[in-house]
Design an enzyme around this catalytic site. Structure first.
Site, PDB file in Angstrom:
ATOM      1  N   PRO A  80       2.339   5.859  -4.338  1.00 36.23           N
ATOM      2  CA  PRO A  80       3.285   6.756  -5.009  1.00 36.23           C
ATOM      3  C   PRO A  80       3.437   6.486  -6.498  1.00 36.23           C
ATOM      4  O   PRO A  80       3.649   7.422  -7.268  1.00 36.23           O
ATOM      5  CB  PRO A  80       4.606   6.490  -4.271  1.00 36.23           C
ATOM      6  CG  PRO A  80       4.392   5.303  -3.413  1.00 36.23           C
ATOM      7  CD  PRO A  80       2.935   5.179  -3.181  1.00 36.23           C
TER       8      PRO A  80
ATOM      9  N   ALA B 227       0.841  -1.206   0.000  1.00 39.54           N
ATOM     10  CA  ALA B 227       0.000   0.000   0.000  1.00 39.54           C
ATOM     11  C   ALA B 227       0.871   1.249   0.000  1.00 39.54           C
ATOM     12  O   ALA B 227       0.607   2.213  -0.720  1.00 39.54           O
ATOM     13  CB  ALA B 227      -0.927  -0.001   1.223  1.00 39.54           C
ATOM     14  N   ASP B 228       1.927   1.217   0.791  1.00 36.28           N
ATOM     15  CA  ASP B 228       2.874   2.339   0.823  1.00 36.28           C
ATOM     16  C   ASP B 228       3.547   2.554  -0.525  1.00 36.28           C
ATOM     17  O   ASP B 228       3.957   3.661  -0.849  1.00 36.28           O
ATOM     18  CB  ASP B 228       3.981   2.059   1.862  1.00 36.28           C
ATOM     19  CG  ASP B 228       3.633   2.603   3.235  1.00 36.28           C
ATOM     20  OD1 ASP B 228       2.789   3.514   3.321  1.00 36.28           O
ATOM     21  OD2 ASP B 228       4.209   2.113   4.216  1.00 36.28           O
ATOM     22  N   MET B 229       3.728   1.497  -1.299  1.00 37.63           N
ATOM     23  CA  MET B 229       4.489   1.577  -2.543  1.00 37.63           C
ATOM     24  C   MET B 229       3.605   1.875  -3.750  1.00 37.63           C
ATOM     25  O   MET B 229       4.064   2.447  -4.735  1.00 37.63           O
ATOM     26  CB  MET B 229       5.205   0.248  -2.790  1.00 37.63           C
ATOM     27  CG  MET B 229       6.212  -0.132  -1.732  1.00 37.63           C
ATOM     28  SD  MET B 229       7.704   0.849  -1.848  1.00 37.63           S
ATOM     29  CE  MET B 229       8.450   0.099  -3.302  1.00 37.63           C
TER      30      MET B 229
END
Lengths: 412, 412
Positions: free
Chosen positions: A185, A180-182
């Site tokens: 972006p 999700a963090d990747m």
């Protein structure tokens, strides 16, 4: 750096991001050739500077021992970025920021939703100074949502991604990479580049707003979950997919392999590799429908064979027969595959001063261009405000005296 | 469609892709406003047309019953695309393709590496006709690699992504969403848009080459695996991450929740929610280092409590105390979250003719623009060659007689 141009050469990015999601977006922009100016609070800076482990004169350490030990997180995410210190809460700091906005093309921020506006550095304020600015906000649930803080594991849970992994009837599985963090972006970069393209037509910039929940949920949504449920197909099938049997992950004596033998010639190739051609004549496995109907016993038969073999042997036997197969590799092995090393899809990490006895690799730019290069400027803000001179004096044109004064007054 | 412009309006994409990875790239371009012309062989077409389940006059079906039943895969991935039939193996078909290339901005293909060149429709051939063309190739291991066919599960295994998920000492976990198939196209879109930006400066296009293995391995590489190993940190920690304890997924009476209570006030909030404030005074849990050292017993204590509660109750108790928490949702629930529905991050799917009694949702464009819309043209190639008239006659300027002749001769 090669001397070939990079695709985004000439674009300037003001980078207000911290942690992982935001900095990964600006890392991609930097690797594609944009000039990225990383803006940090004079005291503290990006919290990722405090992530263990560290790299320094004593090698890799769980705890920081020296001032020039650098967190691996910071070392990898801040590559190719020019670092300045700036206190946005000070009026003179805000003015300095707007002077930068006037010269920039792109601003990226991943404050908690609403914070940029509250600080007076949100899209509206920036657009007044520079109508051509493309301003990207990356948040948990969207720029206008106040649902609270989002972390990768929370978004994995909410998006359905976590539920889809694991064995039927067992607990869900936390995906081991911060997907999700990747992912947010990556979509943020698409949004920024699309807005830059639109700016060529219209002459003006705009606000680009990407949510972690939205990015990952849209990924999950490409599978037809409701239709599969309506058709009686389970959402979670574990290591194998029975409706494609034999398909999935099988156990070997020393590890695991992924095998795809859905179609007739592939299934026959697998049976041949097993030294069990007769399975192809067995009415339980003689055609695709039969194999799907008897997937459980088929998978048990394959595992009974593969557990007696090494990963290398299973791969060799199947490759010889053209059956798609791959070892389940540890990330350390995956990152040094010559195929990804040659294409700079993974890259070496080094402390700017000290060597390392461990071969450290990190993310590269996984795109090859025939008429452009990718890669990072030889810049890293080891210390907060390391490139203050370059940016404030040389780029923005302040006098060295002014830079010194702003520093002594705590504005930068 | 709103009447607001979309960011990529004016760009034309020739779409030679099939299956999932390629069509997802062109789906994103279509949703951002590019005109996408999907080119299929006159007989057979995109194999995704044959993916079960189907939607049609009888609702959702595992097997196709009527000619106008449409595979959900095709229905979702071909949205907003104009479909033409074209036999690239026929000289006149190749000429027709090059006439399209002369007018287009972008070509996207995901043939097996080398096939486009062999067919005479690779980058070099296209650039001779139109030097401004941006030609994107999406393959398993790179445009110049002949390692063989790549499928999602093979790339998951090779990239290390599969290894990172699951419990320590247990088998690896196949990630339930086709992450390798989905990630490469996202980077392909970034590569295309970066090349289009470069074209504004140079006037010429180029070849963009993205590998599934490279895209996913670069994602895996953002974590510092070798450094973590050197520092004694495990690559795989299962449902929880002990060095951040309490952090991860916990069991409830009716499901699972993700909880993040790393920092002191969050841990205290969790203890309070459990009705066990005294845990904050227990020397085993009184500070972060102690909690990490005693992670196993702490996690057991939390699970012993949460197993007695419903998911809703745990979420309520933790939210009241500001502790990040989320239910592990089924994809069907995730896709209808009002937060993602309102932002069109998931979208309704409908058969162009027949309604459905099941609420079907699929992927949208997870990017909001303040001065642009996203969304899909009301176009879907239900049949192969459905938009031959629009594209060959109206767009390319052939006479209706020529279109009829090409059709009767099997060129289109």
């Amino acid at each position: 750096m090669t001397d070939q141009t990079r695709p985004l050469e000439g674009l300037t990015v003001l980078d207000l991001t911290r942690a992982l999601a935001g900095p990964y977006a600006t890392l991609l922009l930097a690797g594609l050739g944009a000039k990225v100016i990383k803006i940090e609070e004079p005291v503290g800076g990006d919290l990722a500077r405090e992530n263990s482990p560290y790299l320094g004169r004593d090698g890799i350490m769980v705890e920081r021992a020296h001032e020039d030990d650098i967190s691996l997180s910071h070392l990898t995410r801040a590559r190719g970025k020019y670092g300045v210190s700036l206190n946005l809460k000070r009026p003179e700091g805000k003015k300095l920021f707007m002077d930068l906005v006037a010269k920039a093309d792109i601003v990226v921020e991943n404050f908690t939703a609403g914070t940029a506006d509250r600080l007076g550095v949100g899209y509206e304020a920036c657009a007044q100074v520079n109508p051509r600015i493309v301003f990207a906000s990356l948040s948990g649930f969207g720029a206008n949502d106040r649902s609270g803080k989002a972390m990768d594991v929370i978004i994995q849970a909410l998006s359905g991604a976590m539920f889809t992994s694991g064995e039927p009837g067992h607990p869900p599985v936390r995906i081991g990479i911060p997907i999700a963090d990747m992912l947010a972006p990556v979509f943020t970069v698409i949004g920024i580049l699309a807005a830059i393209e639109q700016r060529h037509r219209t002459g003006v910039g705009q606000h680009v707003d990407v949510s972690m929940l939205g990015a990952l949920t849209s990924f999950v949504a490409i599978e037809n979950w409701s239709a599969m449920a309506a058709a009686g197909m389970p959402a979670r099938t574990g290591l194998t997919v029975q409706r494609l049997s034999p398909f999935g992950v099988f156990e070997c004596a020393d590890g695991y392999v992924a095998v795809v033998a859905v179609h007739e010639p592939l299934a026959r190739g697998l049976f041949d590799a097993m030294g069990a051609r007769e399975l192809g004549e067995d009415p339980r496995f003689a055609n695709r429908d039969a194999r799907v109907a008897n997937a459980e016993v088929l998978e048990a038969t394959i595992n009974a064979w593969s557990r007696q073999q090494s990963v290398a042997e299973v791969c060799r036997l199947l490759e010889e027969r053209g059956v798609p197969v791959a070892p389940v590799r540890h990330p350390e092995d995956a990152l040094v595959d010559p195929r990804v090393v040659e294409r700079h899809e993974t890259m070496a990490v080094e402390h700017p001063t000290y060597g390392s006895n461990v071969d450290l690799r990190t993310a590269g730019i996984p795109i090859q261009f025939s008429a452009a290069s990718t890669g990072f400027d030889d810049a890293l803000p080891v210390y907060i405000g390391q490139h203050n001179e370059d940016v404030y004096a040389q780029y923005l044109g302040l006098s060295p005296d002014d830079v010194a004064r702003l520093k002594s007054e705590g504005v930068i």
